[in-house]
Design a protein around this motif. Structure first.
Motif, short mmCIF file in Angstrom:
data_model
loop_
_atom_site.label_atom_id
_atom_site.label_comp_id
_atom_site.label_asym_id
_atom_site.label_seq_id
_atom_site.Cartn_x
_atom_site.Cartn_y
_atom_site.Cartn_z
N MET A 1 25.36 33.19 19.23
CA MET A 1 25.72 32.66 20.54
C MET A 1 26.98 31.80 20.43
SD MET A 1 25.33 32.40 23.73
CE MET A 1 23.77 33.13 24.03
N GLU A 2 27.05 31.01 19.37
CA GLU A 2 28.23 30.17 19.17
C GLU A 2 29.48 31.03 19.05
OE1 GLU A 2 29.99 26.55 19.18
OE2 GLU A 2 27.84 26.87 19.29
N LYS A 3 29.32 32.21 18.48
CA LYS A 3 30.46 33.12 18.33
C LYS A 3 31.00 33.54 19.70
CE LYS A 3 29.26 35.12 13.88
NZ LYS A 3 28.97 36.36 13.16
N LEU A 4 30.10 33.79 20.66
CA LEU A 4 30.54 34.19 22.00
C LEU A 4 31.30 33.06 22.68
CD1 LEU A 4 30.67 36.22 24.30
CD2 LEU A 4 28.37 35.51 24.98
N VAL A 5 30.80 31.83 22.57
CA VAL A 5 31.49 30.67 23.15
C VAL A 5 32.87 30.53 22.53
CG1 VAL A 5 31.51 28.15 23.31
CG2 VAL A 5 29.41 29.41 23.79
N ASN A 6 32.95 30.58 21.21
CA ASN A 6 34.24 30.44 20.53
C ASN A 6 35.19 31.58 20.88
OD1 ASN A 6 33.43 28.07 19.30
ND2 ASN A 6 32.75 29.08 17.44
N ALA A 7 34.65 32.80 20.97
CA ALA A 7 35.49 33.95 21.33
C ALA A 7 36.06 33.79 22.74
CB ALA A 7 34.69 35.24 21.22
N GLN A 11 40.00 33.38 23.64
CA GLN A 11 40.68 34.34 24.52
C GLN A 11 41.32 33.63 25.71
OE1 GLN A 11 38.21 37.75 25.37
NE2 GLN A 11 37.66 37.96 23.23
N PHE A 12 40.63 32.64 26.28
CA PHE A 12 41.23 31.87 27.38
C PHE A 12 42.47 31.14 26.87
CE2 PHE A 12 36.96 31.79 29.62
CZ PHE A 12 37.39 32.51 30.72
N ALA A 13 42.38 30.50 25.71
CA ALA A 13 43.51 29.76 25.16
C ALA A 13 44.70 30.68 24.90
CB ALA A 13 43.10 29.04 23.88
N ALA A 14 44.43 31.86 24.36
CA ALA A 14 45.52 32.82 24.10
C ALA A 14 46.18 33.24 25.39
CB ALA A 14 44.97 34.03 23.36
N SER A 15 45.39 33.48 26.42
CA SER A 15 45.94 33.88 27.71
C SER A 15 46.75 32.75 28.33
CB SER A 15 44.81 34.28 28.66
OG SER A 15 45.30 34.49 29.96
N LEU A 16 46.23 31.55 28.28
CA LEU A 16 46.92 30.40 28.88
C LEU A 16 48.13 29.99 28.06
CD1 LEU A 16 43.73 28.42 29.82
CD2 LEU A 16 45.34 29.44 31.43
N GLY A 17 48.10 30.26 26.77
CA GLY A 17 49.22 29.90 25.90
C GLY A 17 50.47 30.70 26.19
N GLU A 18 50.34 31.77 26.97
CA GLU A 18 51.50 32.57 27.34
C GLU A 18 52.39 31.85 28.33
OE1 GLU A 18 49.86 36.24 28.73
OE2 GLU A 18 49.09 36.79 26.76
N VAL A 54 26.87 33.17 28.40
CA VAL A 54 27.58 31.91 28.44
C VAL A 54 27.96 31.62 29.88
CG1 VAL A 54 29.69 30.70 27.72
CG2 VAL A 54 28.51 32.20 26.11
N LYS A 55 27.67 30.40 30.33
CA LYS A 55 28.12 29.98 31.66
C LYS A 55 29.53 29.44 31.50
CE LYS A 55 27.23 26.84 35.47
NZ LYS A 55 26.43 25.72 35.96
N VAL A 56 30.47 30.02 32.25
CA VAL A 56 31.86 29.61 32.24
C VAL A 56 32.14 28.86 33.53
CG1 VAL A 56 34.26 30.37 32.14
CG2 VAL A 56 32.51 31.62 30.86
N THR A 57 32.68 27.66 33.42
CA THR A 57 33.00 26.85 34.60
C THR A 57 34.48 26.50 34.56
OG1 THR A 57 30.78 25.90 34.61
CG2 THR A 57 32.48 24.74 35.88
N PHE A 58 35.16 26.79 35.67
CA PHE A 58 36.54 26.36 35.87
C PHE A 58 36.48 25.15 36.78
CE2 PHE A 58 37.44 31.16 35.92
CZ PHE A 58 37.60 31.21 34.55
N GLN A 59 37.16 24.08 36.42
CA GLN A 59 37.16 22.88 37.24
C GLN A 59 38.59 22.37 37.41
OE1 GLN A 59 34.89 19.57 35.65
NE2 GLN A 59 34.27 19.00 37.71
N HIS A 60 38.96 22.09 38.64
CA HIS A 60 40.27 21.56 39.00
C HIS A 60 40.10 20.04 39.13
CE1 HIS A 60 43.64 21.30 42.21
NE2 HIS A 60 44.14 21.14 41.02
N ALA A 78 28.26 41.65 26.43
CA ALA A 78 28.47 43.06 26.74
C ALA A 78 29.56 43.28 27.79
CB ALA A 78 27.16 43.68 27.22
N GLN A 79 29.92 42.24 28.54
CA GLN A 79 30.93 42.37 29.60
C GLN A 79 32.33 42.35 29.03
OE1 GLN A 79 29.57 38.99 31.92
NE2 GLN A 79 29.20 40.36 33.65
N ASP A 80 33.21 43.07 29.69
CA ASP A 80 34.62 43.09 29.31
C ASP A 80 35.24 41.75 29.70
OD1 ASP A 80 37.11 43.96 28.52
OD2 ASP A 80 37.53 44.92 30.44
N PHE A 81 36.02 41.18 28.79
CA PHE A 81 36.62 39.87 29.04
C PHE A 81 37.68 39.91 30.14
CE2 PHE A 81 39.69 36.46 27.99
CZ PHE A 81 38.84 35.40 28.19
N SER A 82 38.21 41.08 30.45
CA SER A 82 39.27 41.17 31.47
C SER A 82 38.79 40.66 32.83
CB SER A 82 39.81 42.59 31.58
OG SER A 82 38.80 43.48 32.01
#
Length: 97
Positions: A1-7, A11-18, A54-60, A78-82
């Motif tokens: 489970m920790e692997k999914l959170v870290n992954a 992936q979010f960091a890589a996308s935002l790092g662009e 994993v519950k993902v929360t975006f907060q402004h 199992a879901q695609d990260f896209s």
């Protein structure tokens, strides 16, 4: 489970790092993103839930007003990260115009 959170966080960091004008910090199971000309922060938190979920929360968050808005969804291994990236882009377009 920790692997999914870290992954997910990686992936979010890589996308935002662009984005050249963003500053990203990872603290625990969260990412914090600040854009150069905006005092507000985007927080992306990942919390383990059921097996493979994993519950993902975006907060402004605005420094003067605190949390302004948030959105969350459940991401499974199992879901695609896209789909998660599409949600992130949609909320960034709304919150950081």
């Amino acid at each position: 489970m920790e692997k999914l959170v870290n992954a997910l966080l990686d992936q979010f960091a890589a996308s935002l790092g662009e984005d050249e004008d963003s500053v990203i910090a990872a603290i625990g199971d969260s990412l914090y993103v600040r854009y150069a000309n905006d005092p507000a922060v985007l927080k992306i938190a990942c919390q383990r839930q059921g097996v493979g979920e994993v519950k993902v929360t975006f907060q402004h968050i605005h420094p003067d007003h605190g949390p302004i808005d948030s959105a969350s969804f459940t991401q499974t291994g199992a879901q695609d990260f896209s789909a998660a990236l599409e949600r992130l882009e949609a909320y960034r377009d709304i919150w950081f115009v």
